[in-house]
Design a protein around this motif. Sequence first.
Motif, PDB file in Angstrom:
ATOM      1  N   ASP A  16       9.406  -5.455  -8.468  1.00  0.00           N
ATOM      2  CA  ASP A  16      10.070  -5.000  -7.254  1.00  0.00           C
ATOM      3  C   ASP A  16       9.056  -4.438  -6.257  1.00  0.00           C
ATOM      4  O   ASP A  16       9.290  -4.452  -5.055  1.00  0.00           O
ATOM      5  N   ARG A  17       7.940  -3.980  -6.760  1.00  0.00           N
ATOM      6  CA  ARG A  17       6.899  -3.403  -5.899  1.00  0.00           C
ATOM      7  C   ARG A  17       5.952  -4.459  -5.321  1.00  0.00           C
ATOM      8  O   ARG A  17       5.168  -4.169  -4.437  1.00  0.00           O
ATOM      9  N   VAL A  18       6.037  -5.678  -5.858  1.00  0.00           N
ATOM     10  CA  VAL A  18       5.143  -6.750  -5.420  1.00  0.00           C
ATOM     11  C   VAL A  18       5.713  -7.389  -4.163  1.00  0.00           C
ATOM     12  O   VAL A  18       6.873  -7.760  -4.106  1.00  0.00           O
ATOM     13  N   GLY A  19       4.885  -7.502  -3.151  1.00  0.00           N
ATOM     14  CA  GLY A  19       5.311  -8.174  -1.933  1.00  0.00           C
ATOM     15  C   GLY A  19       4.953  -9.645  -1.974  1.00  0.00           C
ATOM     16  O   GLY A  19       4.358 -10.137  -2.929  1.00  0.00           O
ATOM     17  N   GLY A  20       5.320 -10.351  -0.969  1.00  0.00           N
ATOM     18  CA  GLY A  20       4.956 -11.754  -0.878  1.00  0.00           C
ATOM     19  C   GLY A  20       6.060 -12.679  -1.342  1.00  0.00           C
ATOM     20  O   GLY A  20       7.138 -12.242  -1.748  1.00  0.00           O
ATOM     21  N   THR A  21       5.747 -13.954  -1.261  1.00  0.00           N
ATOM     22  CA  THR A  21       6.723 -14.964  -1.639  1.00  0.00           C
ATOM     23  C   THR A  21       6.080 -15.994  -2.552  1.00  0.00           C
ATOM     24  O   THR A  21       4.867 -16.167  -2.584  1.00  0.00           O
ATOM     25  N   PRO A  26      11.328 -14.591  -2.231  1.00  0.00           N
ATOM     26  CA  PRO A  26      10.700 -13.332  -2.634  1.00  0.00           C
ATOM     27  C   PRO A  26      10.331 -13.386  -4.121  1.00  0.00           C
ATOM     28  O   PRO A  26      10.988 -14.064  -4.916  1.00  0.00           O
ATOM     29  N   THR A  27       9.289 -12.690  -4.486  1.00  0.00           N
ATOM     30  CA  THR A  27       8.764 -12.762  -5.852  1.00  0.00           C
ATOM     31  C   THR A  27       9.816 -12.436  -6.902  1.00  0.00           C
ATOM     32  O   THR A  27       9.916 -13.121  -7.920  1.00  0.00           O
TER      33      THR A  27
END
Length: 59
Positions: A16-21, A26-27
């Motif tokens: 949940d803390r990881v950004g990006g795609t 979404p991850t």
Amino acid sequence: MGLPFVAVDLALPLLDRVGGTVLGFPTVVFWLFAWFVLTSVCLSAVWFLHDRHRADEAG
């Protein structure tokens, strides 16, 4: 085999803390959808490695 449980329930707070795609998703969403397929793979592996031999003994 607790791998799907660990991958979904315990890894989600970390992801949940990881950004990006990934592939435009979404991850976290990609991770959940990937585990729909991977859970079936794990269940198939268990069937081929364990339960299949019981059917051979019975019949």
